[in-house]
Design a protein around this motif. Sequence first.
Motif, PDB file in Angstrom:
ATOM      1  N   LYS A   1       5.939  -8.572  12.865  1.00  0.00           N
ATOM      2  CA  LYS A   1       5.291  -8.577  14.184  1.00  0.00           C
ATOM      3  C   LYS A   1       5.081  -7.145  14.675  1.00  0.00           C
ATOM      4  O   LYS A   1       4.006  -6.773  15.134  1.00  0.00           O
TER       5      LYS A   1
ATOM      6  N   GLY B   1       0.813  -1.226   0.000  1.00  0.00           N
ATOM      7  CA  GLY B   1       0.000   0.000   0.000  1.00  0.00           C
ATOM      8  C   GLY B   1       0.839   1.266   0.000  1.00  0.00           C
ATOM      9  O   GLY B   1       0.508   2.239  -0.686  1.00  0.00           O
TER      10      GLY B   1
ATOM     11  N   LEU C   1       2.268  -5.445  12.637  1.00  0.00           N
ATOM     12  CA  LEU C   1       0.931  -5.939  13.005  1.00  0.00           C
ATOM     13  C   LEU C   1       0.534  -5.401  14.379  1.00  0.00           C
ATOM     14  O   LEU C   1      -0.619  -5.028  14.605  1.00  0.00           O
ATOM     15  N   MET C   2       1.529  -5.350  15.290  1.00  0.00           N
ATOM     16  CA  MET C   2       1.226  -4.851  16.637  1.00  0.00           C
ATOM     17  C   MET C   2       0.784  -3.394  16.575  1.00  0.00           C
ATOM     18  O   MET C   2      -0.133  -2.984  17.278  1.00  0.00           O
TER      19      MET C   2
ATOM     20  N   ARG D   1       0.907   4.353  -2.657  1.00  0.00           N
ATOM     21  CA  ARG D   1       0.671   5.729  -2.238  1.00  0.00           C
ATOM     22  C   ARG D   1       1.881   6.621  -2.542  1.00  0.00           C
ATOM     23  O   ARG D   1       1.735   7.692  -3.111  1.00  0.00           O
TER      24      ARG D   1
ATOM     25  N   ASP E   1      -7.005   3.814  14.773  1.00  0.00           N
ATOM     26  CA  ASP E   1      -7.136   4.262  13.383  1.00  0.00           C
ATOM     27  C   ASP E   1      -6.481   3.293  12.405  1.00  0.00           C
ATOM     28  O   ASP E   1      -6.525   3.512  11.188  1.00  0.00           O
ATOM     29  N   LYS E   2      -5.872   2.226  12.949  1.00  0.00           N
ATOM     30  CA  LYS E   2      -5.274   1.213  12.081  1.00  0.00           C
ATOM     31  C   LYS E   2      -6.006  -0.125  12.183  1.00  0.00           C
ATOM     32  O   LYS E   2      -5.652  -1.070  11.469  1.00  0.00           O
ATOM     33  N   HIS E   3      -6.959  -0.228  13.069  1.00  0.00           N
ATOM     34  CA  HIS E   3      -7.646  -1.507  13.258  1.00  0.00           C
ATOM     35  C   HIS E   3      -8.226  -2.045  11.959  1.00  0.00           C
ATOM     36  O   HIS E   3      -8.229  -3.245  11.715  1.00  0.00           O
ATOM     37  N   TRP E   4      -8.729  -1.127  11.126  1.00  0.00           N
ATOM     38  CA  TRP E   4      -9.371  -1.589   9.883  1.00  0.00           C
ATOM     39  C   TRP E   4      -8.402  -2.296   8.945  1.00  0.00           C
ATOM     40  O   TRP E   4      -8.818  -3.033   8.070  1.00  0.00           O
ATOM     41  N   LYS E   5      -7.096  -2.071   9.170  1.00  0.00           N
ATOM     42  CA  LYS E   5      -6.110  -2.734   8.311  1.00  0.00           C
ATOM     43  C   LYS E   5      -5.762  -4.130   8.821  1.00  0.00           C
ATOM     44  O   LYS E   5      -5.018  -4.856   8.172  1.00  0.00           O
ATOM     45  N   PHE E   6      -6.272  -4.469   9.997  1.00  0.00           N
ATOM     46  CA  PHE E   6      -5.920  -5.753  10.594  1.00  0.00           C
ATOM     47  C   PHE E   6      -7.041  -6.770  10.387  1.00  0.00           C
ATOM     48  O   PHE E   6      -8.221  -6.436  10.408  1.00  0.00           O
TER      49      PHE E   6
ATOM     50  N   ILE F   1      -2.665 -13.253  11.147  1.00  0.00           N
ATOM     51  CA  ILE F   1      -1.803 -14.050  12.042  1.00  0.00           C
ATOM     52  C   ILE F   1      -1.774 -15.518  11.594  1.00  0.00           C
ATOM     53  O   ILE F   1      -0.726 -16.161  11.629  1.00  0.00           O
TER      54      ILE F   1
ATOM     55  N   PRO G   1      -7.745 -10.921  11.693  1.00  0.00           N
ATOM     56  CA  PRO G   1      -7.176 -12.056  12.449  1.00  0.00           C
ATOM     57  C   PRO G   1      -6.507 -13.085  11.532  1.00  0.00           C
ATOM     58  O   PRO G   1      -5.541 -13.750  11.930  1.00  0.00           O
TER      59      PRO G   1
ATOM     60  N   LEU H   1      -2.703  -3.152  15.758  1.00  0.00           N
ATOM     61  CA  LEU H   1      -3.579  -3.528  16.868  1.00  0.00           C
ATOM     62  C   LEU H   1      -3.607  -2.443  17.937  1.00  0.00           C
ATOM     63  O   LEU H   1      -4.614  -2.275  18.619  1.00  0.00           O
ATOM     64  N   GLU H   2      -2.518  -1.714  18.041  1.00  0.00           N
ATOM     65  CA  GLU H   2      -2.449  -0.704  19.110  1.00  0.00           C
ATOM     66  C   GLU H   2      -3.129   0.604  18.752  1.00  0.00           C
ATOM     67  O   GLU H   2      -3.525   1.354  19.626  1.00  0.00           O
TER      68      GLU H   2
END
Lengths: 285, 285
Positions: free
Chosen positions: B190, B85, B193-194, B89, B201-206, B211, B208, B197-198
């Motif tokens: 890792k 991505g 990805l963390m 961009r 505003d990035k949750h939508w890119k994660f 993993i 499950p 998760l933290e």
Amino acid sequence: MGLETYWNEDPSDQLRVRQGFRLDEVDPRSTPGYDGDKHAAEASLAQGAEILAGLQEQLFAGSRMGGDPRRILLVLQAMDTAGKGGIVRHVMGAVDPQGVQFAAFKKPTEEELAHDFLWRIEKELPGPGIIGVFDRSHYEDVLIARVRELAPPEEIERRYDAINAFEAELAGSGVTIIKVMLHISMEEQKQRLMERLERPDKHWKFNPGDIDERLLAPMYREAYQLVFDRTTTPHAPWYVVPADRKWYARLAVQHLLIDALEAMNLDWPVADFDVEEQKARLEAS
Amino acid sequence: MGLETYWNEDPSDQLRVRQGFRLDEVDPRSTPGYDGDKHAAEASLAQGAEILAGLQEQLFAGSRMGGDPRRILLVLQAMDTAGKGGIVRHVMGAVDPQGVQFAAFKKPTEEELAHDFLWRIEKELPGPGIIGVFDRSHYEDVLIARVRELAPPEEIERRYDAINAFEAELAGSGVTIIKVMLHISMEEQKQRLMERLERPDKHWKFNPGDIDERLLAPMYREAYQLVFDRTTTPHAPWYVVPADRKWYARLAVQHLLIDALEAMNLDWPVADFDVEEQKARLEAS
């Protein structure tokens, strides 16, 4: 967006076509609502670019997680050289290319002509989360089609209604429609065409047919006036953007997009998984 | 392009997969051919952006006037978070959006599964003058398909040959193919990805599933090695780009594109009309 430094009136209000609108009363050199000059506009455009990119990411995010069906369709109509390409480059260029879908509608192919005029349009509609940009559109079928008599008058009449029905359906399915006509003067167009003829690196942008079209400009203005009279609706408004000053046109269209996105009340989508659980899985991996 | 300040070797040479290439010998943190740091890379990327935009305009121009059929297909393959991505961009974002066609290939739909695996790929190929960018591609059909046994072994075998035949045909019709694998380390993945998760505003890119895929990384590396062994051809080379440093990966891919465009010996197309005659017509209009 919040009106920044140089905007004294919201261009979405200023430029919006309302009942009684007359195209011939718009001065293509004017800069409605904007007090700054070309130099200030550069800074405003850069500022707007960041805002636009952030909002676009939220629009995109909501479609990817949470299934928000909303999207934007920006329709760009104009005579040659009015600056559609510059809008795409300088306004849309600031946005993540993954979130933009661009379609240019040229002279219809044989296959396209064998179908209803909306057939090729429907195939290019943006999906959820996407900003679709149309360089020309279904409006060509009531503009050049009227001026050059490519369809009988009763078919042109039918098309205005078909367009309104089509756009109402789009709006109902989550599409925010922004229709823009970039308005340049005959003098400015002459200068821009001349520049294309004088610079070998611009020759490819010129087509002798551009001058044929130019000679028909008065008829096109009439056809545009009819378009505004017949297809201005609450769910699919028209904006006429004075375009003799490229910097103003870009800034104004950027502002229309930002306004539309802000009106959506976007936010980051809520995770559809257990964040702590996934952190633990990741840690262990 | 001419090697700028910080390139001491041409990355096209350095990163190209050759006979005997071993993925497990590539250090994902390395920056082959580049002497600068992150800060210098920013300047290099900005410099390259102008060069790339200029070359892209010539590619586009030649297709519009003169009928040059040539185009570029950039295939991006990688494990999650490797930075596809960001390449789109930050590298492609510098180019006129009208000249770029972007396609992301996700899990195939029912309809796509009912066809040969190349069916959905063919529909997204760039037209003349366009730089097509594939975010994942037909290679998924020999990567995830192999690792997760989504197709029988003999079908996977058949696909390598089908891909080579397909790409040979593309190359023959004017498509310059650039295949890139972005290579990140397990540690770096890792961390990335963390971060997703933290940050809300990035949750939508994660997802499950990211993993689950991560746990299969050794099998993916094997599958990639097979891809390199079986589908590295003179007309459709692979480049493995170390991607733990985002700035290096972006710069390297930008360089690959510039090299490909420079190898085309592009120039502005010659006018297919009489320039002086058109000037006179315009003057009189």
